[in-house]
Design an enzyme around this catalytic site. Structure first.
Site, PDB file in Angstrom:
ATOM      1  CG  ASP A 225      -1.741   1.163   1.468  1.00 57.05           C
ATOM      2  OD1 ASP A 225      -1.892   1.966   0.547  1.00 57.05           O
ATOM      3  OD2 ASP A 225      -2.283   1.299   2.590  1.00 57.05           O
ATOM      4  CB  VAL A 396      -6.779   9.230  12.094  1.00 60.91           C
ATOM      5  CG1 VAL A 396      -6.647  10.236  13.214  1.00 60.91           C
ATOM      6  CG2 VAL A 396      -7.629   8.042  12.515  1.00 60.91           C
ATOM      7  CG  HIS A 399      -4.389   4.132   3.535  1.00 59.74           C
ATOM      8  ND1 HIS A 399      -4.458   3.033   2.738  1.00 59.74           N
ATOM      9  CD2 HIS A 399      -5.595   4.763   3.425  1.00 59.74           C
ATOM     10  CE1 HIS A 399      -5.648   2.978   2.153  1.00 59.74           C
ATOM     11  NE2 HIS A 399      -6.352   4.027   2.561  1.00 59.74           N
TER      12      HIS A 399
END
EC number: 3.1.-.-
Length: 602
Positions: A225, A396, A399
């Site tokens: 990611d 928030v 990731h």
């Protein structure tokens, strides 16, 4: 079934691919399988935020990872969302051993109703993720019988030559997993969407122990990611938002509170509901996806909330302001979402005003900034107070930020590295970060959709390309992103449209007044002289065509009329509207109202 469009759109290309790959589909001998290369192919997820779908291929076996959609940008006029081009998978569907899903966000599962019915392969996902998939399939592909297999972290699944081991990761939705995929050449690690939250809402942290163990044993390829690679430090814990919510409820105790968030951010929704209960407020859910996701999470045991906490949307306006919290969709400015309708004063059940506080608990997805800012401006026009700044800790990310990505790279120490899930600049910066952490530059690859990364025992390289791209979904219609639909919409939006209808007899003579209409170009009241000149030019073009008809049978009268109109418009305007010409030929002595017109051009 709504998924049937895939076969229609991809029929020609799929047939070509089937013929081209026919020799590859025979079962390979043991010696051939030993010498085969491992191929990784991103069919999406490397050209923007969303549309995540990847392929692992070895010998006769294919494994598909995720199948998501992407939300349109502002230039995609009227488009609901974008899905991956599945042509390569359709051409090789008998080799697909299964599809594994990392988590239940739409950018990872949203394309399933449109693609899975055509592939008709088994799908593996955790309990909540499968529940969300079922909801989408029931809504958009209700006739398809899902071949679903529930998994959990720690399982080992045999899919052809692949042994797939899901492991827990912390994200903004429960039940997310990454995958350690054991192949004949080594382990492929797919992180899924993750962060390293030390205090997760559900107590389910990213599995550091497994990651460390895999790193010690050796990982061939790491797929990671890249969404927050530009953010320094660590991503804050989701619990921080809970504290901010509590402060907000205390500070605005006399106002009605409307909170907008992603419908799939169930941790956030859960915290809002828990805070509402502590402050003796009821909760109303607005938005189809919000209602459906909460219902599914409660049904599967991921939310423990009593029925009496909720009220129906129809009860909202009669409820005391200081006793109510509304949780709604629309944090990305989606045109028909709950929050956007409220901001315009068009919502059935909620009329905003000074009595209201609106909290937008999300950051804009890249490309959605204008829509979000427009919604915020409209909310202020309604007279309510709005909290939307990120620095107020109302949101928030789910990731990992830069330091967390470094930690994972230092744990895994992969032989080869491919950044996923981001815009192109994110992928480049993640590749650079991997190099800083010791991955050789030649072993880190920034890939584009359809690129084929071939890995052997000696090396890895980009060895070719397969069909890949995107298709747009617009209501119940579908089309190639590279096709003419979006271009036509852009032309109509920027230049307007000019329409003319001509009625002729069999000899080619104009026998009725020309019918002229325009939209988005000029008003008739402002252009009498222009319209008169257009009528003269069209009549001349028709007469000239009638004289030449015997010698020029290939001439298109509609094209001739269109050229005559363009010649006049060039003298009056710099704009080039879309010109639609309708030519009707009427037989002798026929009654116009009883005729079926013959259309030459549109």
């Amino acid at each position: 079934m709504e998924g049937d469009f895939v076969a229609l759109h991809f029929d020609v290309e799929v047939k070509y691919l089937v013929q081209k790959n026919a020799t590859k589909r025979r079962r390979r001998s043991p010696d051939e399988r030993k010498s085969a290369s491992l191929k990784f192919i991103p069919l999406g997820g490397v050209s923007g935020i969303g549309k995540n779908i990847s392929v692992l291929e070895y010998g006769d076996d294919i494994l598909v990872i995720d199948c998501g959609l992407m939300f349109p940008d502002e230039e995609m006029l009227g488009v609901d969302f974008v899905i991956p081009d599945p042509a390569y998978l359709l051409a090789n569907k008998e080799r697909i051993r299964g599809m594994v899903i990392t988590h239940g966000h739409d950018d990872h599962i949203g394309a399933l109703p449109y693609i899975l019915p055509e592939l008709d392969c088994p799908i593996y996902a955790t309990r909540l993720t499968l529940g969300l998939i079922r909801s989408r399939m029931e809504e958009r592909a209700p006739k398809y019988e899902l071949k679903a297999k529930e998994i959990q972290a720690g399982d080992v699944i045999d899919l052809g030559c692949f042994k797939v081991q899901p492991f827990s990761v912390c994200h903004s939705i429960p039940d997310g997993v990454g995958y350690a995929i054991h192949t004949p050449l080594g382990v492929v690690l797919h992180t899924g969407d993750f962060k390293l939250d030390p205090t997760p809402i559900d107590g389910r942290a990213t599995d550091y122990a497994l990651l460390a163990s895999l790193g010690t044993k050796g990982v061939l390829l790491m797929l990671s990611d890249s969404t927050n690679v530009e953010r320094d430090g660590f991503t804050p814990s989701e619990r921080m938002v809970g504290k901010t919510m509590e402060q907000t409820f205390r500070l605005y105790k006399n106002k009605r509170i409307i909170i907008s968030s992603f419908a799939s951010n169930l941790h956030r929704v859960q915290q809002v509901i828990e805070t509402a209960v502590r402050f003796n407020r009821k909760v109303a859910l607005i938005g189809r996806s919000m209602i459906a996701n909460v219902a599914r999470a409660r049904e599967l045991g991921y939310m423990d909330v009593d029925d009496d906490v909720f009220i129906q949307p129809s009860e909202i306006e009669g409820f005391p302001n200081n006793r109510l919290v509304v949780i709604t969709t629309g944090s990305q400015g989606e045109p028909f979402s709950g929050l956007v309708l409220m901001s315009r004063g068009d919502h059935r059940f909620i009329k905003l005003g000074p009595k209201d506080l609106v909290v937008i608990s999300a950051l804009p997805i890249p490309g959605n900034e204008r829509l979000v800012h427009r919604t915020i401006n409209d909310l202020f026009k309604q007279g309510c107070e709005v909290i939307y700044e990120a620095e107020q800790n109302i949101h928030v990310s789910g990731h990992a930020s830069r330091e967390e990505l470094k930690m994972i790279l230092s744990l895994i120490k992969p032989s080869y590295f491919v950044p996923l899930h981001g815009e192109y600049r994110h992928l480049v910066k993640h590749k650079q970060l991997a190099e800083e952490m010791g991955v050789p530059a030649k072993n880190a690859f920034v890939m584009e959709e359809g690129d084929v990364l071939s890995i052997t025992k000696r090396q890895a390289r980009i060895s070719g390309k397969v069909p890949a791209g995107a298709y747009i979904v617009d209501g119940r219609t579908y089309g190639d992103l590279k096709g003419g639909l979006l271009g036509e919409r852009k032309d109509l939006a920027e230049e307007g449209v000019f329409c003319i209808s001509v009625v002729l007899d069999s000899s080619g003579n104009v026998i009725a007044p020309l019918s002229i209409e325009s939209r988005g170009f000029l008003h008739r009241v402002d252009a009498d002289e222009l319209y008169r000149q257009i009528e003269d030019a069209v009549e001349k073009a028709v007469k000239a065509f009638a004289r030449e008809k015997r010698d020029r049978k290939d001439e298109d009268l509609a094209s001739r009329i269109r050229s005559a109109i363009k010649g006049v418009l060039r003298r009056y305007s710099l704009s080039s509207p879309v010109i639609l010409v309708l030519v009707n030929e009427v037989k002798e002595n026929a009654i116009l109202s009883g005729l079926a017109g013959r259309e030459f051009a549109k």
